[in-house]
Design a protein around this motif. Structure first.
Motif, PDB file in Angstrom:
ATOM      1  N   ALA A 253     -43.740  26.018 -10.671  1.00 43.38           N
ATOM      2  CA  ALA A 253     -43.703  26.457 -12.072  1.00 43.38           C
ATOM      3  C   ALA A 253     -44.975  27.226 -12.422  1.00 43.38           C
ATOM      4  CB  ALA A 253     -43.534  25.249 -12.988  1.00 43.38           C
ATOM      5  N   ALA A 254     -46.116  26.751 -11.899  1.00 49.01           N
ATOM      6  CA  ALA A 254     -47.395  27.404 -12.211  1.00 49.01           C
ATOM      7  C   ALA A 254     -47.439  28.826 -11.653  1.00 49.01           C
ATOM      8  CB  ALA A 254     -48.555  26.570 -11.654  1.00 49.01           C
ATOM      9  N   ILE A 255     -46.864  29.027 -10.455  1.00 39.41           N
ATOM     10  CA  ILE A 255     -46.808  30.377  -9.864  1.00 39.41           C
ATOM     11  C   ILE A 255     -46.087  31.327 -10.819  1.00 39.41           C
ATOM     12  CG2 ILE A 255     -45.749  31.759  -8.006  1.00 39.41           C
ATOM     13  CD1 ILE A 255     -46.108  29.300  -6.152  1.00 39.41           C
ATOM     14  N   LEU A 256     -44.964  30.856 -11.354  1.00 36.71           N
ATOM     15  CA  LEU A 256     -44.157  31.726 -12.217  1.00 36.71           C
ATOM     16  C   LEU A 256     -44.809  31.931 -13.579  1.00 36.71           C
ATOM     17  CD1 LEU A 256     -40.572  30.487 -11.314  1.00 36.71           C
ATOM     18  CD2 LEU A 256     -41.689  32.598 -10.606  1.00 36.71           C
ATOM     19  N   LYS A 257     -45.417  30.864 -14.095  1.00 37.64           N
ATOM     20  CA  LYS A 257     -46.089  30.981 -15.391  1.00 37.64           C
ATOM     21  C   LYS A 257     -47.185  32.043 -15.301  1.00 37.64           C
ATOM     22  CE  LYS A 257     -46.006  27.457 -18.089  1.00 37.64           C
ATOM     23  NZ  LYS A 257     -46.141  26.093 -18.620  1.00 37.64           N
ATOM     24  N   ALA A 258     -47.869  32.054 -14.174  1.00 34.98           N
ATOM     25  CA  ALA A 258     -48.986  33.001 -14.001  1.00 34.98           C
ATOM     26  C   ALA A 258     -48.521  34.455 -14.013  1.00 34.98           C
ATOM     27  CB  ALA A 258     -49.720  32.692 -12.701  1.00 34.98           C
ATOM     28  N   ILE A 259     -47.260  34.694 -13.657  1.00 39.80           N
ATOM     29  CA  ILE A 259     -46.800  36.097 -13.674  1.00 39.80           C
ATOM     30  C   ILE A 259     -45.963  36.385 -14.921  1.00 39.80           C
ATOM     31  CG2 ILE A 259     -46.927  36.379 -11.163  1.00 39.80           C
ATOM     32  CD1 ILE A 259     -43.824  36.134 -11.121  1.00 39.80           C
ATOM     33  N   GLY A 260     -45.989  35.467 -15.889  1.00 38.31           N
ATOM     34  CA  GLY A 260     -45.392  35.781 -17.187  1.00 38.31           C
ATOM     35  C   GLY A 260     -43.986  35.265 -17.413  1.00 38.31           C
ATOM     36  N   ALA A 261     -43.492  34.381 -16.531  1.00 38.46           N
ATOM     37  CA  ALA A 261     -42.139  33.847 -16.722  1.00 38.46           C
ATOM     38  C   ALA A 261     -42.079  33.021 -18.006  1.00 38.46           C
ATOM     39  CB  ALA A 261     -41.739  32.986 -15.529  1.00 38.46           C
ATOM     40  N   LYS A 262     -40.992  33.194 -18.767  1.00 38.92           N
ATOM     41  CA  LYS A 262     -40.880  32.550 -20.077  1.00 38.92           C
ATOM     42  C   LYS A 262     -40.109  31.233 -19.984  1.00 38.92           C
ATOM     43  CE  LYS A 262     -39.066  33.910 -24.646  1.00 38.92           C
ATOM     44  NZ  LYS A 262     -38.275  35.009 -25.250  1.00 38.92           N
ATOM     45  N   TYR A 263     -39.025  31.232 -19.221  1.00 33.97           N
ATOM     46  CA  TYR A 263     -38.201  30.030 -19.107  1.00 33.97           C
ATOM     47  C   TYR A 263     -38.327  29.463 -17.696  1.00 33.97           C
ATOM     48  CZ  TYR A 263     -36.068  31.585 -23.461  1.00 33.97           C
ATOM     49  OH  TYR A 263     -35.868  31.968 -24.755  1.00 33.97           O
TER      50      TYR A 263
ATOM     51  N   ALA B  68     -36.773  29.649  -7.649  1.00 33.97           N
ATOM     52  CA  ALA B  68     -37.206  30.829  -8.402  1.00 33.97           C
ATOM     53  C   ALA B  68     -38.650  31.238  -8.145  1.00 33.97           C
ATOM     54  CB  ALA B  68     -36.999  30.582  -9.897  1.00 33.97           C
ATOM     55  N   ALA B  69     -39.413  30.405  -7.428  1.00 38.18           N
ATOM     56  CA  ALA B  69     -40.797  30.797  -7.113  1.00 38.18           C
ATOM     57  C   ALA B  69     -40.882  31.536  -5.778  1.00 38.18           C
ATOM     58  CB  ALA B  69     -41.702  29.568  -7.084  1.00 38.18           C
TER      59      ALA B  69
ATOM     60  N   THR C  47     -42.330  28.337   0.137  1.00 39.99           N
ATOM     61  CA  THR C  47     -42.587  29.171  -1.038  1.00 39.99           C
ATOM     62  C   THR C  47     -43.863  29.977  -0.856  1.00 39.99           C
ATOM     63  OG1 THR C  47     -41.560  27.511  -2.411  1.00 39.99           O
ATOM     64  CG2 THR C  47     -42.937  29.139  -3.534  1.00 39.99           C
ATOM     65  N   GLY C  48     -43.753  31.281  -1.053  1.00 39.36           N
ATOM     66  CA  GLY C  48     -44.937  32.143  -1.009  1.00 39.36           C
ATOM     67  C   GLY C  48     -45.278  32.639   0.383  1.00 39.36           C
ATOM     68  N   GLU C  49     -44.640  32.093   1.420  1.00 40.84           N
ATOM     69  CA  GLU C  49     -44.940  32.542   2.778  1.00 40.84           C
ATOM     70  C   GLU C  49     -44.004  33.662   3.187  1.00 40.84           C
ATOM     71  OE1 GLU C  49     -45.486  29.884   5.946  1.00 40.84           O
ATOM     72  OE2 GLU C  49     -46.941  28.659   4.891  1.00 40.84           O
ATOM     73  N   LYS C  50     -44.559  34.703   3.746  1.00 40.54           N
ATOM     74  CA  LYS C  50     -43.737  35.803   4.242  1.00 40.54           C
ATOM     75  C   LYS C  50     -44.527  36.477   5.356  1.00 40.54           C
ATOM     76  CE  LYS C  50     -40.980  39.687   2.561  1.00 40.54           C
ATOM     77  NZ  LYS C  50     -39.597  39.237   2.597  1.00 40.54           N
TER      78      LYS C  50
ATOM     79  N   ASP D 257     -37.438  45.129 -17.479  1.00 39.74           N
ATOM     80  CA  ASP D 257     -36.179  45.635 -18.039  1.00 39.74           C
ATOM     81  C   ASP D 257     -35.710  44.870 -19.272  1.00 39.74           C
ATOM     82  OD1 ASP D 257     -36.345  47.333 -15.929  1.00 39.74           O
ATOM     83  OD2 ASP D 257     -34.389  46.846 -15.048  1.00 39.74           O
ATOM     84  N   GLY D 258     -36.518  43.903 -19.731  1.00 37.95           N
ATOM     85  CA  GLY D 258     -36.139  43.166 -20.937  1.00 37.95           C
ATOM     86  C   GLY D 258     -34.929  42.269 -20.764  1.00 37.95           C
ATOM     87  N   VAL D 259     -34.786  41.685 -19.572  1.00 40.06           N
ATOM     88  CA  VAL D 259     -33.671  40.754 -19.317  1.00 40.06           C
ATOM     89  C   VAL D 259     -34.218  39.326 -19.335  1.00 40.06           C
ATOM     90  CG1 VAL D 259     -31.986  39.984 -17.590  1.00 40.06           C
ATOM     91  CG2 VAL D 259     -32.400  42.437 -17.944  1.00 40.06           C
ATOM     92  N   GLU D 260     -33.572  38.437 -20.106  1.00 40.87           N
ATOM     93  CA  GLU D 260     -34.014  37.042 -20.156  1.00 40.87           C
ATOM     94  C   GLU D 260     -33.611  36.336 -18.859  1.00 40.87           C
ATOM     95  OE1 GLU D 260     -35.996  36.069 -22.442  1.00 40.87           O
ATOM     96  OE2 GLU D 260     -35.124  36.125 -24.463  1.00 40.87           O
ATOM     97  N   LEU D 261     -34.513  35.517 -18.330  1.00 40.93           N
ATOM     98  CA  LEU D 261     -34.311  34.876 -17.024  1.00 40.93           C
ATOM     99  C   LEU D 261     -34.743  33.420 -17.087  1.00 40.93           C
ATOM    100  CD1 LEU D 261     -33.901  34.962 -13.885  1.00 40.93           C
ATOM    101  CD2 LEU D 261     -36.270  35.778 -13.729  1.00 40.93           C
ATOM    102  N   VAL D 262     -33.825  32.528 -16.704  1.00 37.00           N
ATOM    103  CA  VAL D 262     -34.158  31.102 -16.607  1.00 37.00           C
ATOM    104  C   VAL D 262     -34.484  30.795 -15.152  1.00 37.00           C
ATOM    105  CG1 VAL D 262     -33.321  28.739 -16.899  1.00 37.00           C
ATOM    106  CG2 VAL D 262     -32.623  30.533 -18.530  1.00 37.00           C
ATOM    107  N   ASN D 263     -35.707  30.366 -14.896  1.00 38.64           N
ATOM    108  CA  ASN D 263     -36.166  30.064 -13.540  1.00 38.64           C
ATOM    109  C   ASN D 263     -36.051  28.572 -13.268  1.00 38.64           C
ATOM    110  OD1 ASN D 263     -37.696  32.691 -12.579  1.00 38.64           O
ATOM    111  ND2 ASN D 263     -38.252  32.388 -14.738  1.00 38.64           N
TER     112      ASN D 263
END
Lengths: 374, 374
Positions: free
Chosen positions: A207-217, A178-179, A363-366, A193-199
Motif C-alpha cells: 500500500a505504501a508503494i502505491l500511496k507514494a506514487i499518488g494512488a487514491k484508492y 496492484a503494487a 513485488t517490485g522485482e524485474k 487519463d483521469g480514470v478512477e482506480l481501486v488498488n
C-alpha cells in the motif's frame, strides 16, 4: 556481412526434462523490409516465464557447462506432460520484447540505421535479431535501449485495461496485485487519463508503494474490514470492471460481490436477481493456480473470464495498436517507464539461483537481460 | 362494468416473515389500448419462486384461515434479511405469465374480444388481469388457454439460448439439468432448427427421457467416465457455449475444461495459454447455491457469467422479441408445448404441502394455476 548471434533456447525433451541452452545461430542478411538489431536490453516478463520455464519443477534445477556454455535442466512433473506435449522436441527461442540499435538495414529501411528501436516479436533473448520493419518502433531521440526495452508488454497491457473499460462501457477500474510493475504503471496511466482506480494489495508495505506514487484508492485484502473497504471504494468510484492478476481463490468473486453490494445499496432490488448493471472481472494472470470461486451473491449481471493481451490487440485492430505504441514511445520515460531490480547476462539467465529469483515474481522485482554483459 | 379479482400476493414483513395471501382487488375499466383477461391458466415457473417464496425457510411453513381465505407464512432466516430488504412491507402480486380469454377491451382493442391470448407482464396469479394490448399475444385458433399458458418464459428462454449462440459466434450448445421442462423444449427446438446439443443429466432415468424425444448427445455427470464422454461430445459437436441451470459447484468449470481439452486436442498449443477459441458458460439458474468453481485448466479464452431472459430480450430488441413470440404462438402445441404434472387453484397454491411440492423443481414436474378451480 555475416553475423552469428547467441540465442537463449528452451526445450522440453521427450523424457520429461526442460532444458535451457545458449545456441549459436547465424543471422542472414536483411531483406528489403528488414533490419538487424543489436539487442541491448530485453526484460524478463511474467509472460515470458510460462514458456521459458514451463511447468518445470524448479527444485530440480541442475546446471552444467559444455564447451564453455552453460546448460540448465529441470524435471517436468509427469502430471504436467499434457501441458507441454505440443512443444516437446521443439527448441523455442525466448523473449517477447526488447530494444537496441539498428546495425544493418534492407534497401527500404536505411533510414533506421543507427536508431534505437523497441522491438516486439519474440526471440529477443539474443545478441542480434533480424526483424521486419513493421515490428520495430523508433524511440524518441535520447531514449536509451534500457529505457525502451519494455515498451510493449506492460504498457500495452495497462493501455488495454483502460481500452477494455471504455469499449465495454465501464467508468472505473479495480486492479489486484496492484503494487506490481504493471500495477504501478496502471496507476500512472489512470492518473494521467483521469480514470478512477481501486488498488487491491496484500500488505501495508505494498500500500505504501502505491500511496507514494499518488494512488487514491488502496484496499488491503488481508485486513479484517476488507469487504467493507472494498464496497466503499467501488461505490465511490463506480467501478464495475476489475483486472485480476491472481486468478485462483475467492478474490475475483469477492470483487464481483462488492460491486453488486455497492450497486444494490444505491438502487435496492425488489427482484431476487439483484442489480441489472453488468459487473466483470478479467483474469489476466495466474499467480494462484487454485480454482477461481464465485459465490451466489453476485446477482445475475456478471461475468468473469480470461484476458490475454494478444486477444485484446486482435480485438482493437492494427491501427489502434499502432496509436497505442506511438503513445508509449512518447511517454516511455514517464507514464510507461520501467525499473529493473537487476541486470543480468544471457549466461546468468541460466544460473539456477538467478532463475529461482526471477521466477519468484516478487513485488517490485524485474530482471533485465543485457546481452553485452556476456 | 366493475370487476373484483382475487390476487395472490407475497409480502416480506419487517419482523422477518414471508406471508402469502389472496387479496380482493378492484379491476378498473380498460383504457383505449387495454384489455381485461379472464386468466384461465398460469404456470408456476422456477423464475416465479424466487419472489414468491423468497429465501423463506419452508420447514417453517404455517397456514391459517381468515374470512374463509387461506394465509400461509414462513420464517425468513436472519442471514437472508439483506436479500429481501428492498421488498419489506411491499405486497407483491405474483405470476410472470399466463393465458385466458379477453372479456373486455378498450376502444382500440375491440378486435381482441373473445380471443384466447397469452400474456406476460406479472400479477398473473389472479382471476382477472388488465393489461396493455402490447403485452398480449393472440393464440392461433383452437389453442386453449392451458396450451398457451407458458408461451413466454420457457419458449423465449430456449429461443434465447439459440439466439445467444448465433449472436456470439458459436455453432453448438451444451445444456445442464437437461431433462428439465426447459431442457426438453430446447431439444425439440434444436432438432427443429438443426442445432447440435450436448445434454448433461445426472441419471439414467433423465437420460431415458431425453433419448425418447430424440436427443443425440446425452452425457451423465455421475458416470465415472463423465469427463471423457463430455470431451468426446463437445469435440463431435464443436460446442463452445453452455447454458447451466445448476450454477454452483464444479460443473461449469468442468464444461469449460472439456471444451478446452477438445480444442487443444484438435489444435495443439505451443504456448501456455491454450486454445485461442473463446469458450463460454452462462449460468441461468441456481439449483445449487454453493460457489461456482473454475480450475486453471481452461486456457485464457474463456468466460462465465449470469444470463437472465430479461437482459437477453433487452439486448435483441423489441422487433426480435415480437418475431420470437409469433414463432412461439405458431408452434405452441409442438416445439413449445408445455406439460403440467398438476393443476391447482389459487387457494391450493397456498397449501404448505403443495408449496413444498412445487418448490422441489423435480424433473418433469410443473404446476399450473387454474383460477376457475377456486
Amino acid at each position: 556481412m555475416s553475423i552469428t548471434t547467441l540465442e537463449l533456447r528452451s526445450l522440453a525433451t521427450p523424457d520429461g526434462q526442460l532444458r535451457l541452452t545458449l545456441e549459436d545461430v547465424l543471422v542472414t542478411d536483411p531483406g528489403p523490409d528488414e533490419v538487424i538489431i543489436r539487442v541491448d536490453a530485453a526484460p524478463i516478463n511474467p509472460s515470458d516465464l510460462g514458456t521459458l520455464l514451463g511447468p518445470a519443477d524448479l527444485t530440480t534445477l541442475s546446471s552444467s557447462q559444455s564447451s564453455g556454455r552453460p546448460t540448465v535442466t529441470a524435471k517436468i512433473p509427469p502430471q504436467a506432460a499434457a501441458i507441454v506435449a505440443a512443444r516437446v522436441g521443439k527448441s523455442l527461442a525466448m523473449g517477447n520484447e526488447g530494444a537496441g540499435e539498428v546495425i544493418a538495414a534492407g534497401d527500404n529501411a536505411t533510414h533506421l540505421l543507427g536508431k534505437v528501436v523497441s522491438v516486439v516479436g519474440g526471440a529477443m533473448f539474443t545478441r542480434y535479431r533480424k526483424v521486419r520493419v513493421a515490428d520495430v518502433l523508433p524511440l524518441p531521440k535520447g531514449v536509451t535501449a534500457k529505457q525502451g526495452a519494455s515498451a510493449f508488454v506492460n504498457p500495452l497491457t495497462v493501455l488495454g485495461m483502460v481500452s477494455t473499460m471504455r469499449l465495454e462501457g465501464h467508468k472505473a477500474l479495480v486492479h489486484t496485485a496492484a503494487a506490481s510493475n504493471v500495477g504501478q504503471m496502471l496507476n500512472r496511466l489512470c492518473i494521467a487519463d483521469g480514470v478512477e482506480l481501486v488498488n487491491i494489495v496484500r500488505s501495508d508495505e505494498q500500500a505504501a508503494i502505491l500511496k507514494a506514487i499518488g494512488a487514491k484508492y488502496i484496499v488491503i485484502s488481508t485486513a479484517p474490514n476488507f469487504r467493507e473497504q472494498l464496497i466503499a471504494a467501488v461505490s465511490d468510484t463506480g467501478a464495475t470492471l476489475a483486472f485480476d492478476a491472481i486468478g485462483g481463490g475467492p478474490l475475483a468473486g469477492q470483487i464481483l460481490a462488492a460491486m453488486e453490494a455497492a450497486l444494490v445499496a444505491k438502487n435496492p432490488s425488489i427482484t431476487p436477481y439483484g442489480s441489472p448493471i453488468h459487473k466483470q472481472v478479467y483474469i489476466y494472470g495466474r499467480l494462484d493456480l487454485s480454482p477461481t470461486t464465485v459465490a451466489a451473491n453476485v446477482g445475475m449481471a456478471w461475468g468473469i473470464g480470461g484476458w490475454l493481451l494478444t486477444y485484446h490487440l486482435a480485438r482493437i485492430g492494427a491501427k489502434a495498436v499502432l496509436e497505442a505504441r506511438e503513445r508509449v514511445s512518447n511517454e516511455i520515460t514517464t507514464t510507461f517507464a520501467s525499473h529493473y531490480s537487476r541486470e543480468i547476462s544471457l549466461a546468468e539467465a541460466l544460473d539456477p539461483d538467478i532463475i529461482r529469483a526471477y521466477h519468484r515474481k516478487a513485488t517490485g522485482e524485474k530482471y533485465l537481460i543485457v546481452p553485452s554483459k556476456d
